[in-house]
Structures are given as structure tokens and as C-alpha cells.
Design a protein around this motif. Structure first.
Motif, PDB file in Angstrom:
ATOM      1  N   GLU A  37      -2.924 -38.327  -9.038  1.00 14.89           N
ATOM      2  CA  GLU A  37      -3.006 -39.363  -8.003  1.00 14.89           C
ATOM      3  C   GLU A  37      -1.637 -39.632  -7.379  1.00 14.89           C
ATOM      4  O   GLU A  37      -1.530 -39.790  -6.162  1.00 14.89           O
ATOM      5  CB  GLU A  37      -3.591 -40.652  -8.589  1.00 14.89           C
ATOM      6  CG  GLU A  37      -5.040 -40.541  -9.019  1.00 14.89           C
ATOM      7  CD  GLU A  37      -5.998 -40.387  -7.853  1.00 14.89           C
ATOM      8  OE1 GLU A  37      -5.698 -40.880  -6.753  1.00 14.89           O
ATOM      9  OE2 GLU A  37      -7.047 -39.752  -8.052  1.00 14.89           O
ATOM     10  N   VAL A  38      -0.593 -39.674  -8.200  1.00 16.10           N
ATOM     11  CA  VAL A  38       0.757 -39.904  -7.671  1.00 16.10           C
ATOM     12  C   VAL A  38       1.190 -38.713  -6.810  1.00 16.10           C
ATOM     13  O   VAL A  38       1.831 -38.889  -5.765  1.00 16.10           O
ATOM     14  CB  VAL A  38       1.755 -40.180  -8.814  1.00 16.10           C
ATOM     15  CG1 VAL A  38       3.189 -40.188  -8.311  1.00 16.10           C
ATOM     16  CG2 VAL A  38       1.439 -41.505  -9.483  1.00 16.10           C
ATOM     17  N   SER A  39       0.811 -37.505  -7.212  1.00 11.71           N
ATOM     18  CA  SER A  39       1.143 -36.316  -6.419  1.00 11.71           C
ATOM     19  C   SER A  39       0.438 -36.353  -5.068  1.00 11.71           C
ATOM     20  O   SER A  39       1.024 -35.991  -4.036  1.00 11.71           O
ATOM     21  CB  SER A  39       0.748 -35.045  -7.173  1.00 11.71           C
ATOM     22  OG  SER A  39       1.481 -34.934  -8.360  1.00 11.71           O
ATOM     23  N   GLU A  40      -0.817 -36.781  -5.058  1.00 10.82           N
ATOM     24  CA  GLU A  40      -1.542 -36.898  -3.791  1.00 10.82           C
ATOM     25  C   GLU A  40      -0.943 -37.988  -2.914  1.00 10.82           C
ATOM     26  O   GLU A  40      -0.834 -37.827  -1.695  1.00 10.82           O
ATOM     27  CB  GLU A  40      -3.017 -37.175  -4.058  1.00 10.82           C
ATOM     28  CG  GLU A  40      -3.759 -35.982  -4.635  1.00 10.82           C
ATOM     29  CD  GLU A  40      -5.182 -36.296  -5.038  1.00 10.82           C
ATOM     30  OE1 GLU A  40      -5.646 -37.447  -4.829  1.00 10.82           O
ATOM     31  OE2 GLU A  40      -5.849 -35.384  -5.568  1.00 10.82           O
ATOM     32  N   LEU A  41      -0.528 -39.099  -3.535  1.00 12.80           N
ATOM     33  CA  LEU A  41       0.129 -40.163  -2.787  1.00 12.80           C
ATOM     34  C   LEU A  41       1.426 -39.654  -2.165  1.00 12.80           C
ATOM     35  O   LEU A  41       1.730 -39.954  -1.001  1.00 12.80           O
ATOM     36  CB  LEU A  41       0.416 -41.355  -3.703  1.00 12.80           C
ATOM     37  CG  LEU A  41       1.205 -42.508  -3.098  1.00 12.80           C
ATOM     38  CD1 LEU A  41       0.432 -43.152  -1.950  1.00 12.80           C
ATOM     39  CD2 LEU A  41       1.536 -43.532  -4.160  1.00 12.80           C
ATOM     40  N   ASN A  63      10.489 -41.772   0.138  1.00 10.06           N
ATOM     41  CA  ASN A  63      11.548 -41.611  -0.865  1.00 10.06           C
ATOM     42  C   ASN A  63      11.240 -42.390  -2.134  1.00 10.06           C
ATOM     43  O   ASN A  63      11.500 -41.917  -3.241  1.00 10.06           O
ATOM     44  CB  ASN A  63      12.897 -42.039  -0.287  1.00 10.06           C
ATOM     45  CG  ASN A  63      13.404 -41.061   0.753  1.00 10.06           C
ATOM     46  OD1 ASN A  63      13.094 -39.875   0.703  1.00 10.06           O
ATOM     47  ND2 ASN A  63      14.164 -41.557   1.713  1.00 10.06           N
ATOM     48  N   ASP A  64      10.680 -43.601  -1.990  1.00  9.71           N
ATOM     49  CA  ASP A  64      10.303 -44.394  -3.168  1.00  9.71           C
ATOM     50  C   ASP A  64       9.206 -43.711  -3.980  1.00  9.71           C
ATOM     51  O   ASP A  64       9.260 -43.676  -5.211  1.00  9.71           O
ATOM     52  CB  ASP A  64       9.841 -45.793  -2.742  1.00  9.71           C
ATOM     53  CG  ASP A  64      10.970 -46.645  -2.194  1.00  9.71           C
ATOM     54  OD1 ASP A  64      12.153 -46.300  -2.428  1.00  9.71           O
ATOM     55  OD2 ASP A  64      10.675 -47.653  -1.516  1.00  9.71           O
ATOM     56  N   VAL A  65       8.209 -43.178  -3.296  1.00 11.28           N
ATOM     57  CA  VAL A  65       7.111 -42.500  -4.000  1.00 11.28           C
ATOM     58  C   VAL A  65       7.624 -41.235  -4.680  1.00 11.28           C
ATOM     59  O   VAL A  65       7.206 -40.899  -5.785  1.00 11.28           O
ATOM     60  CB  VAL A  65       5.945 -42.192  -3.033  1.00 11.28           C
ATOM     61  CG1 VAL A  65       4.889 -41.345  -3.704  1.00 11.28           C
ATOM     62  CG2 VAL A  65       5.333 -43.482  -2.515  1.00 11.28           C
ATOM     63  N   LYS A  69       7.304 -40.438  -8.643  1.00 12.04           N
ATOM     64  CA  LYS A  69       6.726 -39.230  -9.234  1.00 12.04           C
ATOM     65  C   LYS A  69       7.725 -38.549 -10.160  1.00 12.04           C
ATOM     66  O   LYS A  69       7.364 -38.101 -11.252  1.00 12.04           O
ATOM     67  CB  LYS A  69       6.280 -38.254  -8.153  1.00 12.04           C
ATOM     68  CG  LYS A  69       5.655 -37.002  -8.744  1.00 12.04           C
ATOM     69  CD  LYS A  69       5.271 -35.999  -7.707  1.00 12.04           C
ATOM     70  CE  LYS A  69       4.761 -34.730  -8.386  1.00 12.04           C
ATOM     71  NZ  LYS A  69       4.543 -33.657  -7.455  1.00 12.04           N
ATOM     72  N   ASN A  70       8.982 -38.469  -9.748  1.00 12.17           N
ATOM     73  CA  ASN A  70      10.002 -37.842 -10.596  1.00 12.17           C
ATOM     74  C   ASN A  70      10.191 -38.607 -11.901  1.00 12.17           C
ATOM     75  O   ASN A  70      10.327 -38.009 -12.966  1.00 12.17           O
ATOM     76  CB  ASN A  70      11.326 -37.726  -9.851  1.00 12.17           C
ATOM     77  CG  ASN A  70      11.278 -36.680  -8.766  1.00 12.17           C
ATOM     78  OD1 ASN A  70      10.432 -35.786  -8.781  1.00 12.17           O
ATOM     79  ND2 ASN A  70      12.171 -36.796  -7.805  1.00 12.17           N
ATOM     80  N   THR A  74       9.380 -37.118 -15.609  1.00 13.44           N
ATOM     81  CA  THR A  74      10.404 -37.099 -16.649  1.00 13.44           C
ATOM     82  C   THR A  74       9.933 -37.831 -17.895  1.00 13.44           C
ATOM     83  O   THR A  74      10.112 -37.344 -19.020  1.00 13.44           O
ATOM     84  CB  THR A  74      11.704 -37.736 -16.120  1.00 13.44           C
ATOM     85  OG1 THR A  74      12.122 -37.009 -14.962  1.00 13.44           O
ATOM     86  CG2 THR A  74      12.800 -37.714 -17.170  1.00 13.44           C
ATOM     87  N   TYR A  75       9.309 -38.975 -17.710  1.00 13.41           N
ATOM     88  CA  TYR A  75       8.818 -39.748 -18.855  1.00 13.41           C
ATOM     89  C   TYR A  75       7.757 -38.970 -19.619  1.00 13.41           C
ATOM     90  O   TYR A  75       7.791 -38.891 -20.852  1.00 13.41           O
ATOM     91  CB  TYR A  75       8.264 -41.100 -18.386  1.00 13.41           C
ATOM     92  CG  TYR A  75       7.782 -41.949 -19.522  1.00 13.41           C
ATOM     93  CD1 TYR A  75       8.686 -42.654 -20.301  1.00 13.41           C
ATOM     94  CD2 TYR A  75       6.443 -42.032 -19.840  1.00 13.41           C
ATOM     95  CE1 TYR A  75       8.267 -43.432 -21.359  1.00 13.41           C
ATOM     96  CE2 TYR A  75       5.998 -42.801 -20.899  1.00 13.41           C
ATOM     97  CZ  TYR A  75       6.914 -43.505 -21.657  1.00 13.41           C
ATOM     98  OH  TYR A  75       6.493 -44.257 -22.714  1.00 13.41           O
TER      99      TYR A  75
END
Length: 153
Positions: A37-41, A63-65, A69-70, A74-75
Motif C-alpha cells: 500500500e505504501v509503494s502504491e501511495l 518526498n515525505d511519502v 517508504k524508506n 529499513t525497519y
């Protein structure tokens, strides 16, 4: 058994007389779905930022999104390496949604540097890769039933 849909099931018992099974269901976090979902966003935010170049809000939002995602990636990579390995396998599948682009290392692309160029000569490139030219005069003499054409002219 764990399921990628966000729940875990365990067989508790089976009635020997009727064959009825009793299961326990435990709902778990679905990291793969969250990452998807974050990748699609991110893809949507990038498309909007590119189309509305005059508005800095959408560039900042993109840039915030991207940072979100990064950070999530990482987490998950550090805290849940098994789940991240599953997500990584899904992420490597092309998700361009109909838009094609050449991205080295993602998906199965085949790029020939001279495929559509009329200016560059591909012969020299292929010789650098180790291909040897065919002696067409000898080939014509040896194989009478084979038609030989010069493809590079």
C-alpha cells in the motif's frame, strides 16, 4: 501455520468420530500488505508531483511519502528479516501497471543498445562481446543450398 493475509491458524483438535476440526485463529500484522500500500501511495504521489510541477506542495508530499517508504523498508529489513525477504520477492516483480521503463536489476528486461539506432553500427559492439564474423565467401562455397544475406548492409 502463518498466512500472508494477516492471520495465523493452528489446528487444535480433530474429533475422531465426526472428523470435525477445531482451529485457533490469531490475527497478525500484515507487513507485506502495508508495504504494498505504501509503494502504491508512493507511485501515485510521484505521478501527481510530476503532473503538477508548479505546485511545491505535491513535490514535498512525494518526498515525505518516499521517506516514509524508506523508513518502513529499513525497519522491516532490520526487525523482521523473514517478512522482509517475502516482501522483497514481491517487490521485485514488475508493478509498473502498464507503464514500461528500463530499470536495471528489476524484472526481466532485455536491452540492446543498438536496436533502434540507424546512426550507430552494431557490428563493432557485438565483436567486443566476443562474436566472430562469418566468412560469407567460404560459407557460400561450402554450403550451396544455403542462402547467405548480409544483415548489416
Amino acid at each position: 501455520m502463518a498466512d500472508s493475509k494477516g492471520f495465523k491458524t493452528d489446528l487444535k483438535s480433530t474429533d475422531p468420530e465426526t472428523g470435525q476440526m477445531t482451529w485457533s485463529v490469531e490475527y497478525t500484522a500484515n507487513y507485506g500488505e502495508l508495504f504494498k500500500e505504501v509503494s502504491e501511495l508512493l507511485a501515485d504521489a510521484k505521478a501527481v508531483a510530476l503532473k503538477s510541477k508548479g505546485e511545491p506542495f505535491f513535490q514535498d508530499y512525494y518526498n515525505d511519502v518516499r521517506k516514509l517508504k524508506n523508513n518502513l523498508r529499513t525497519y522491516l529489513r532490520n526487525q523482521y528479516p523473514e517478512e522482509y525477504a517475502k516482501i522483497k520477492g514481491v517487490d521485485e516483480i514488475s508493478t509498473t501497471g502498464g507503464e514500461a521503463s528500463f530499470t536495471p536489476g528489476k524484472g526481466a528486461q532485455y536491452a540492446t543498445p543498438f536496436a533502434f539506432s540507424k546512426k550507430k553500427k552494431p557490428v563493432n559492439y557485438y565483436y567486443k562481446l566476443g562474436y566472430k564474423p562469418v566468412d560469407t565467401k567460404k560459407l557460400r562455397k561450402d554450403a550451396k543450398g544455403i542462402e547467405v544475406k548480409d544483415l548489416w548492409k
